[in-house]
Design an enzyme around this catalytic site. Sequence first.
Site: not given
Ligand code: PGA
Length: 242
Positions: A8, A10, A86, A88, A160, A166, A203
């Site tokens: 992903n 982003k 997601h 976010e 998640e 992140g 992460s």
């Molecule tokens: P990350 O994000 O690997 O940067 O923690 C995972 C995600 O948001 O799918």
Amino acid sequence: MSKLIVGNWKMNPASVKEAVALARASDAKNVVVCPPFVFLEGIGKILKKADLGAQDVFWEEKGAYTGEISPAMLKNSGVKYVIVGHSERRQWLGETDEMVGKKCAAALHALITPILCVGEPLAVRKKGTARVLRYVRRQLAAAARHIPKNFRKTIVVAYEPIWAIGTGVPCDAYEAERMVRACAAYLAIKEKFRDVIGLYGGSVNARNAKSYLDAEYIDGLLVGGASVKADEFRGIIAASQG
Ligand code: PGA
């Protein structure tokens, strides 16, 4: 069974040139690359082994919805998977469980496999595992309510936890497996999806990927930050194939 690795990207990278280089480095079997919309078409032409994924979709088929992207547009651009719900988007764009459910339904209707994301915030995690399970099951049920029974074929569910995204603080593999398994079982048994693929995300990097990939009930990984670092992502792909 071979494991699925979803990258992903982003809101990265800024240029086509960087996107092309990243796509070339990510092109492997059982990998799904999810670039920003503007790069979909170009990257679709580059990927030979990996599948193309999108990061969002709108639930209506066409019409006056400024800025939105329809399931048919994605399908016609070669998209096979779409990330939906997601955290976010839930946090910054106000996505509700109802919107998430409608997006999953629209994707399924267009024969695109949704990657439905769920996961609890830190405050819920601190209240213990029973509360976490309840929180995540409620997210799944609330989304599934908007998915017609006859669309319930293949779905990908990504557990998640928000506190792991992140942050560099991943959920340990034992707990991740327990949660992924619980999510997949809920969708298969309670919601009657025919085929459920369970991912962990949060992460994940080249060093810890194997601990998740070794877990029987984790079918793959949803990778954010590490998917836009070519070497790191190659390391994760290698862990999934070695
Ligand atoms: P990350 O994000 O690997 O940067 O923690 C995972 C995600 O948001 O799918």
